[in-house]
Structure formats: C-alpha cells, structure tokens
Write an enzyme that holds these catalytic residues in place. Structure first.
Site, short mmCIF file in Angstrom:
data_model
loop_
_atom_site.label_atom_id
_atom_site.label_comp_id
_atom_site.label_asym_id
_atom_site.label_seq_id
_atom_site.Cartn_x
_atom_site.Cartn_y
_atom_site.Cartn_z
CG HIS A 1 2.09 0.38 4.57
ND1 HIS A 1 1.80 -0.48 5.60
CD2 HIS A 1 0.95 1.07 4.31
CE1 HIS A 1 0.53 -0.29 5.96
NE2 HIS A 1 0.00 0.63 5.19
CG ASP B 1 -2.08 -0.85 1.18
OD1 ASP B 1 -2.09 -1.77 0.33
OD2 ASP B 1 -3.01 -0.63 1.98
NI NI Z 1 -2.73 3.29 3.15
#
Ligand code: NI
Length: 185
Positions: free
Chosen positions: A151, A9
């Site tokens: 992430h 992400d």
């Molecule tokens: Ni996010």
C-alpha cells in the site's frame, strides 16, 4: 524470465507515492498502481507521473467500499467514476481493477468490463508498519509470476521497497506490470 508484478494500492498519496516512483526508477522496475478515484481527483499530477514513468494505472474504486455489498448501479458508479478520473489525469482508460478487500462475486464481475486482479502475496504492510518485516515477507515468499500487494499510502511500506527491489533483482527477477505479466503467461 522470472517476473514479479509489484502492485501498490490505495494511493496516490503525497509524498509517499512520489518516493516510491523514485525507488522504482532507481531499479528500472515497473509496477502497477491500483488507485482510489477520490485520491486521483486530489492528486492527478501523481497519477500522470506514474503513467509517464511506464507504470500501469488501474482502478481500485472511488472510495474503497466493499463492492459486494453495493447494488449493480453503485458498483458501476464506483468503477466508472474512477476510470474517468484516471482517463482525465493520464489520457488512458484502465483495463484492470482490484476490488477493495478482495471482495468480489458474480454481481461485481457482471457490472464491469474491467478485468479483476487480486494478489498472490499479501505483505500485511498496513498491519505491521515495519519496513524490514514487509521486505522479508516478500523476499522469503516470492516465486516467479507472483502478484505482490503493498500500500503506497504508508511511508513504512514504501520504505520496504528498495530492499525488495535490490534483493530480488539480484536473484534474477524482473519487475513488470500486471498487464505485462498476463501477456507473458
Ligand atoms: Ni485497498
């Protein structure tokens, strides 16, 4: 077949996303990138490389707001601008979105035809910034058909990926895109 959908992400980010693409290629692993529209606009070449490498590119809003606090028009703008940026970079519109912070309600669902995707395993990588701990969290908790969240804008998260891929591949897991996972369930 035991499958896992690794999802990354908040990118694309340079150079972290490129490093992640290299690791994924080394293990012939596929992943899904939930990209932020303003980062797509800054790095369309990276998003194109994600798609060309066989990964899935999906929508994570334009600038990462809490969608449930926005009006329907604002929600649509967040998602449509991002889908347009993805289409401009890759030639293909996304079909999936992930609401920032996992914040979703009926208004958000009603504002888009994109399918929402949350996650089964949260590595809390943004908090620990510890590659060994991130890798251990995934490896110790992984179950077939899990969606795992990392992430790719943190170098420490990307650094955890080789150990995740090495260990779970050895246990017979295949790393697939979210759409592939949904198609096989
Ligand atoms: Ni996010």
């Amino acid at each position: 077949m035991k499958c896992i959908a690794l999802t990354a992400d908040d990118g694309p980010a340079a150079p972290e996303t490129g490093t992640l693409l290299k690791y994924l290629a080394q293990y012939k692993a596929r992943a899904t990138f939930f990209v932020v529209g303003q980062n797509v606009a800054a790095h369309p070449d990276i998003v194109r490389a994600e798609m060309k490498s066989g990964h899935e590119v999906a929508n994570h809003s334009w600038n990462h707001p809490v969608l449930t606090s926005l009006t329907p028009a604002q929600i649509r703008s967040q998602l449509e601008r991002t889908s347009a940026a993805i289409k401009a970079a890759t030639g293909k519109e996304p079909t999936l979105f992930r609401p920032p912070y996992g914040a979703i309600d009926g208004h958000v669902r009603a504002a888009t035809s994109l399918s929402p995707v949350l996650w089964d395993r949260d590595t809390l990588d943004w908090k620990t910034h510890d590659p060994a701990e991130v890798a251990q969290t995934v490896i110790s908790q992984a179950e077939p058909d899990d969606v795992v969240l990392i992430h790719d804008l943190h170098a420490t998260s990307v650094a955890a990926v080789p150990e995740i891929l090495r260990t779970l591949s050895a246990r017979g897991y295949h790393f697939v895109t979210v759409s592939h996972l949904h198609a096989t369930l």
